[in-house]
Write a protein that holds these residues in place. Structure first.
Motif, PDB file in Angstrom:
ATOM      1  N   MET A   1       0.837  -1.192   0.000  1.00  0.00           N
ATOM      2  CA  MET A   1       0.000   0.000   0.000  1.00  0.00           C
ATOM      3  C   MET A   1       0.879   1.252   0.000  1.00  0.00           C
ATOM      4  SD  MET A   1      -3.017   1.311  -0.023  1.00  0.00           S
ATOM      5  CE  MET A   1      -4.046  -0.117   0.352  1.00  0.00           C
ATOM      6  N   ILE A   2       0.628   2.177  -0.919  1.00  0.00           N
ATOM      7  CA  ILE A   2       1.355   3.444  -0.974  1.00  0.00           C
ATOM      8  C   ILE A   2       0.572   4.468  -0.164  1.00  0.00           C
ATOM      9  CG2 ILE A   2       2.266   5.269  -2.455  1.00  0.00           C
ATOM     10  CD1 ILE A   2       2.188   3.215  -4.770  1.00  0.00           C
ATOM     11  N   GLU A   3       1.152   4.933   0.918  1.00  0.00           N
ATOM     12  CA  GLU A   3       0.502   5.940   1.750  1.00  0.00           C
ATOM     13  C   GLU A   3       1.032   7.317   1.385  1.00  0.00           C
ATOM     14  OE1 GLU A   3       1.221   4.776   5.785  1.00  0.00           O
ATOM     15  OE2 GLU A   3      -0.429   3.328   5.767  1.00  0.00           O
ATOM     16  N   ILE A   4       0.108   8.267   1.176  1.00  0.00           N
ATOM     17  CA  ILE A   4       0.513   9.620   0.822  1.00  0.00           C
ATOM     18  C   ILE A   4      -0.108  10.614   1.795  1.00  0.00           C
ATOM     19  CG2 ILE A   4       0.668   8.996  -1.627  1.00  0.00           C
ATOM     20  CD1 ILE A   4      -1.918  10.725  -2.016  1.00  0.00           C
ATOM     21  N   ALA A   5       0.474  11.798   1.839  1.00  0.00           N
ATOM     22  CA  ALA A   5      -0.080  12.922   2.587  1.00  0.00           C
ATOM     23  C   ALA A   5      -0.318  14.050   1.586  1.00  0.00           C
ATOM     24  CB  ALA A   5       0.888  13.372   3.669  1.00  0.00           C
ATOM     25  N   ALA A   6      -1.170  15.006   1.957  1.00  0.00           N
ATOM     26  CA  ALA A   6      -1.452  16.133   1.082  1.00  0.00           C
ATOM     27  C   ALA A   6      -1.496  17.417   1.899  1.00  0.00           C
ATOM     28  CB  ALA A   6      -2.770  15.931   0.342  1.00  0.00           C
ATOM     29  N   PRO A  25      -6.639   0.051  -5.220  1.00  0.00           N
ATOM     30  CA  PRO A  25      -6.180  -1.009  -4.315  1.00  0.00           C
ATOM     31  C   PRO A  25      -4.840  -0.734  -3.657  1.00  0.00           C
ATOM     32  CG  PRO A  25      -5.713  -1.620  -6.581  1.00  0.00           C
ATOM     33  CD  PRO A  25      -6.485  -0.321  -6.647  1.00  0.00           C
ATOM     34  N   ASP A  26      -4.092   0.259  -4.159  1.00  0.00           N
ATOM     35  CA  ASP A  26      -2.698   0.390  -3.714  1.00  0.00           C
ATOM     36  C   ASP A  26      -2.301   1.774  -3.218  1.00  0.00           C
ATOM     37  OD1 ASP A  26      -3.032   1.438  -6.269  1.00  0.00           O
ATOM     38  OD2 ASP A  26      -0.995   0.946  -6.898  1.00  0.00           O
ATOM     39  N   VAL A  27      -3.215   2.760  -3.194  1.00  0.00           N
ATOM     40  CA  VAL A  27      -2.863   4.120  -2.771  1.00  0.00           C
ATOM     41  C   VAL A  27      -3.886   4.619  -1.756  1.00  0.00           C
ATOM     42  CG1 VAL A  27      -2.350   6.490  -3.478  1.00  0.00           C
ATOM     43  CG2 VAL A  27      -1.870   4.595  -5.051  1.00  0.00           C
ATOM     44  N   ARG A  28      -3.409   5.180  -0.666  1.00  0.00           N
ATOM     45  CA  ARG A  28      -4.292   5.766   0.344  1.00  0.00           C
ATOM     46  C   ARG A  28      -3.719   7.094   0.822  1.00  0.00           C
ATOM     47  NH1 ARG A  28      -7.047   2.572  -1.334  1.00  0.00           N
ATOM     48  NH2 ARG A  28      -8.323   0.944  -0.366  1.00  0.00           N
ATOM     49  N   MET A  29      -4.579   8.066   1.086  1.00  0.00           N
ATOM     50  CA  MET A  29      -4.153   9.314   1.704  1.00  0.00           C
ATOM     51  C   MET A  29      -4.402   9.197   3.197  1.00  0.00           C
ATOM     52  SD  MET A  29      -5.011  13.261   0.697  1.00  0.00           S
ATOM     53  CE  MET A  29      -6.593  13.421   1.535  1.00  0.00           C
TER      54      MET A  29
END
Length: 215
Positions: A1-6, A25-29
């Motif tokens: 899972m790729i976790e990002i911030a904004a 399926p693979d990216v979450r903020m």
């Protein structure tokens, strides 16, 4: 899972982006903030940060990127109105990629995935903006000189650069000498091996165009 911030002043955009990403399926903020200071004050796990170029608190875009990079984050800059001087300066400050807010969410996702793989993807708009850089301290390199500089600056040996580009080692040395001369004439001399890589990073070279294979 790729976790990002904004980091963005537009809360509607933040909420909409977070909701849209739930369909992937693979990216979450996992973190959202309206300023760099607010973001850094939070508990956070994501190492990839989407950063609005022009925040409403009037903080310096270059300082924002530099602060996040120094703290160990990988920065993807997003912008509504491209400001060429800030785009060039924040690229040099370490921004891994640029995405205009006019781009589709699919393009943004492609950039996020590429950055997560350790790449520095180049959108069509970013390529255009970098191509508009006519500052006097940026030497005008031929396409072959740039290819040689990027390969050598990324740590390849002269022989390996020659094999990659299909040219003789002596020709590689000639191109490197021309690159060195041009940087010296622009007031940015290359005095040791490591500075070839520094010039590659400073001038935004070596970035893959989206949809194009490496090299």
């Amino acid at each position: 899972m790729i976790e990002i911030a904004a980091i963005d002043n537009d809360r509607m955009l933040l909420e909409g982006l977070a909701h849209w990403l739930t369909s992937l399926p693979d990216v979450r903020m996992t973190t959202a903030a309206t300023s760099v200071d607010e973001f850094l004050s939070q508990t956070r796990q994501a190492r990839i940060v989407l950063l609005d170029l022009n925040l409403e608190n009037f903080t310096d875009p270059v300082a924002n990127v530099a602060t996040l990079v120094a703290a160990g984050f990988t920065v993807i800059v997003v912008t509504v109105v491209p400001d060429l001087s800030y785009i060039l300066a924040t690229t040099e400050a370490g921004a891994a990629a640029y995405v205009p807010k006019t781009a589709s969410l699919d393009v943004l996702t492609e950039v996020i995935r590429a950055v997560a793989r350790g790449e520095s993807p180049l959108t069509t708009e970013h390529a255009f903006w970098l191509g508009c850089d006519d500052r006097p301290d940026r030497p005008l390199l031929t396409p072959r000189e740039r290819e040689v500089l990027v390969a050598y600056g990324q740590g390849m040996t002269i022989d390996a650069v020659g094999r990659l580009l299909g040219i003789a080692p002596g020709t590689v040395r000639t191109h490197l000498e021309r690159v060195k001369q041009k940087y010296a004439q622009a007031g940015r001399p290359i005095r040791h091996r490591g500075q070839y890589g520094e010039r590659v990073r400073e001038d935004g070279f070596g970035r893959e165009r989206l949809g194009h294979p490496p090299g």
